[in-house]
Design a protein around this motif. Structure first.
Motif, short mmCIF file in Angstrom:
data_model
loop_
_atom_site.label_atom_id
_atom_site.label_comp_id
_atom_site.label_asym_id
_atom_site.label_seq_id
_atom_site.Cartn_x
_atom_site.Cartn_y
_atom_site.Cartn_z
N ASP A 197 81.76 34.75 117.52
CA ASP A 197 82.77 34.06 116.01
C ASP A 197 83.42 35.82 115.20
OD1 ASP A 197 82.98 33.18 113.85
OD2 ASP A 197 81.28 32.32 112.79
N SER B 165 84.47 35.88 112.07
CA SER B 165 84.91 34.71 111.18
C SER B 165 83.31 35.20 110.01
CB SER B 165 85.76 33.49 111.21
OG SER B 165 84.67 32.90 111.62
N THR C 70 86.71 29.62 110.62
CA THR C 70 85.62 28.20 110.75
C THR C 70 85.57 27.29 110.07
OG1 THR C 70 84.04 30.44 110.00
CG2 THR C 70 84.36 30.61 112.56
N TRP D 184 84.00 24.25 111.23
CA TRP D 184 83.01 24.10 111.71
C TRP D 184 81.58 23.48 110.52
CZ3 TRP D 184 81.46 29.35 114.82
CH2 TRP D 184 82.41 29.31 115.65
N ASN E 188 78.82 25.58 117.67
CA ASN E 188 79.81 24.74 117.41
C ASN E 188 80.55 25.00 118.55
OD1 ASN E 188 78.13 25.55 114.31
ND2 ASN E 188 79.37 23.71 114.53
N ARG F 92 84.57 25.15 119.44
CA ARG F 92 85.40 26.26 118.69
C ARG F 92 86.72 25.22 118.55
NH1 ARG F 92 80.45 28.63 119.07
NH2 ARG F 92 80.66 30.61 119.00
N GLY G 76 84.96 21.42 116.05
CA GLY G 76 83.73 22.47 114.84
C GLY G 76 82.74 20.86 115.30
N GLY H 8 91.74 27.20 115.92
CA GLY H 8 91.27 26.86 116.97
C GLY H 8 92.07 25.50 117.39
N CYS I 30 87.19 30.31 125.15
CA CYS I 30 86.74 30.11 123.81
C CYS I 30 85.71 28.89 124.17
CB CYS I 30 87.10 29.56 122.04
SG CYS I 30 87.82 30.88 121.60
#
Length: 524
Positions: free
Chosen positions: A52, A54, A90, A93, A118, A120, A123, A141, A151
């Motif tokens: 992740d 982000s 994200t 999410w 989560n 991807r 979310g 995403g 992912c």
């Protein structure tokens, strides 16, 4: 740097206390065992590429230091980040809430035991069990097959992606298969035609040699020498020294297993009785098995009636030449008697099955009608009589099949199966007919006499006598069937069924006695 209780972060005491409170988890990708869920998440992000990016770099580095990751893993992570690893957005999410978050798929509470991850793409939060799929996503995403980043995603996002197919990529090869099959069939037909021509030339040559030399003193030697030369001219024989094993069963040749040449294909085969790779078949048998071939001197039976010469043919050539002819010949044969009788039994069974719905429909219409119609009642009685007659004939025919003499084990098994089926069919279809419908029961009917001139014996009219006689006839037929079924059930020790049949038989007897008492001398 210390925690609130004065312990060093990453120290043995801190991490040891944390590991004792959390059960070990297993990586779903590589199967390695990790001590906590946090270690598993960082392991998946850094080692397997489900990172992740982000999230803030400061937080991830702090997590790595807290759980005690070695510097090698951190170096690999920075290496991947420096190569332009995907930084996913994200914002969509769902944020986890400790102790309250549940799996979006199964609804179980998320904890260190079942994991928390989560999807991807959508979310939502899932347990590790329901977020095992992987698809290629871009930084927003969205599904992007051109991307090179795999992912984690849930099953719903996995199957709802564009172009998804449960069976993977499909390709219709029906036309290619049909073409190959057609070629193989054509090749088989060509081989069959070639072998038939060779057989025809061989048998015609043998017959000619036999007719030419049968009156000679040295007929046996001359015919034998001529047949050997003829066989080698039909097809080229394979060299004996080149063959070390049978061309069909692959058994090695030896002193006890001789080599033989097939006279139609030239292949070297054995003559074992177990495998029947080759057989020495008399010429007359071959001619009778293939009557459609144009053999010479077939009309002159006297000239070839004593022909005892045999031809060595392998099982492969026999299958090509005679298998189809044998199938056609068996189809043209007359069916055995047991199968002919079964065909008649099947026709009766079809008739009963078609009559029963009509009988039930007529019975329901009479019960539901406010006033009984005389025509409908007569129709019901007629249908019931037909059913009883057909079932009686069905029972007699099934018994005659059981008494037939069987000629093989297969016919014996067929006979036993027919007997079991017929017994079950009669018992099943007799249930609607075991009891007399109330509308046909003469006990509840009241007779109205209009004039004294219409009366006969016991205050009955001519129409009533006729009607009661018909009912008495039906009851007698029904009694005969139920009595046979009772005897059969008693012999086969079906006691529960025998008890119910005995009850039905007593009811029928009571009705018969009642009708006979009404008819008196007018009965039969």
């Amino acid at each position: 740097m210390t925690e609130g209780n004065g312990r060093w972060l990453g120290s043995a005491s801190s991490t040891g206390q944390h590991d004792r409170n959390v059960e070990a988890v297993t990586c779903p990708v590589c199967g390695n065992e990790l001590k906590s869920l946090r270690k598993l998440n960082v392991h998946l992000d850094n080692v397997h590429g489900f990172n992740d990016e982000s999230a803030s770099d400061v937080d991830s580095s702090r997590e790595s230091s807290v759980i005690g990751l070695n510097t090698l893993v951190q170096e690999r992570t920075h290496e991947r980040q420096s190569k332009g690893k995907l930084k996913m957005n994200t914002s969509h999410w769902k944020k986890p809430v400790e102790g309250k978050s549940v799996c979006f798929e199964c609804g179980c509470k998320l904890n260190a035991r079942n994991g928390m991850i989560n999807c991807r793409k959508c979310g939502e939060l899932f347990c590790l069990r329901h977020c095992r799929n992987a698809i290629k996503l871009n930084e927003n995403g969205e599904y992007d097959p051109a991307s090179n980043v795999w992912c984690k995603c849930c099953h719903k996002c996995y199957i709802n992606r564009k172009g998804y197919n449960d069976y993977g990529l499909t390709r219709n090869i029906t036309q290619a298969f049909a073409k190959i099959r057609k070629l193989k069939n054509e090749d088989g037909e060509l081989i069959t035609l070639q072998l038939e021509n060779r057989l025809l030339r061989l048998i015609n040559g043998i017959i000619q040699l036999h007719v030419r030399h049968q009156s000679s003193v040295f007929a046996t030697f001359r015919i034998r020498a001529g047949i050997i030369a003829l066989e080698r001219s039909i097809v080229e024989w394979k060299d004996d020294q080149m063959a070390t094993q049978c061309g069909i069963c692959s058994q090695p040749f030896g002193l006890l297993m001789r080599k033989h040449h097939c006279r139609l294909c030239g292949q070297i085969v054995c003559d074992r009785q177990e495998t029947r790779c080759s057989s020495d078949i008399p010429v007359l048998n071959l001619m009778s098995a293939a009557p459609d071939l144009s053999f010479e001197n077939v009309g002159n039976l006297k000239a070839i009636s004593d022909l005892s010469t045999g031809v060595r043919i392998c099982s492969s050539c026999l299958r090509y030449v005679f298998a189809k002819r044998k199938l056609q010949f068996s189809k043209a044969l007359k069916l055995p008697e047991i199968l002919q009788q079964y065909e008649n039994l099947h026709n009766l069974e079809t008739l009963v099955v078609n009559l029963l719905p009509r009988f039930q429909k007529a019975l329901d219409s009479i019960h539901n009608a406010p006033a009984s119609d005389e025509t409908a009642i007569q129709n019901l009685a007629q249908l019931r009589r037909k059913l009883l007659q057909n079932l009686t004939l069905y029972d007699k025919l099934s018994k005659s099949i059981v008494q037939l003499d069987t000629k093989s084990t297969a016919e014996k098994k067929i006979q036993q199966s027919i007997a079991l089926h017929a017994s079950a069919f009669i018992e099943e279809k007799m249930l609607p007919l075991k009891k007399i419908p109330e509308i046909l029961n003469p006990v509840s009917q009241k007779v109205e006499v209009t004039t004294s001139s219409d009366l006969l014996f016991n205050n009955l009219t001519i129409a009533e006598v006729k009607k009661y006689r018909e009912e008495l006839m039906v009851l007698n037929e029904q009694r005969y069937l139920v009595e046979n079924m009772l005897n059969s059930a008693a012999k086969e020790r079906r006691f529960e069924e025998a008890i119910s049949l005995k009850t039905n038989l007593s009811e029928i007897d009571q009705n018969i006695v009642h009708l006979e008492s009404k008819l008196g001398d007018e009965g039969f």
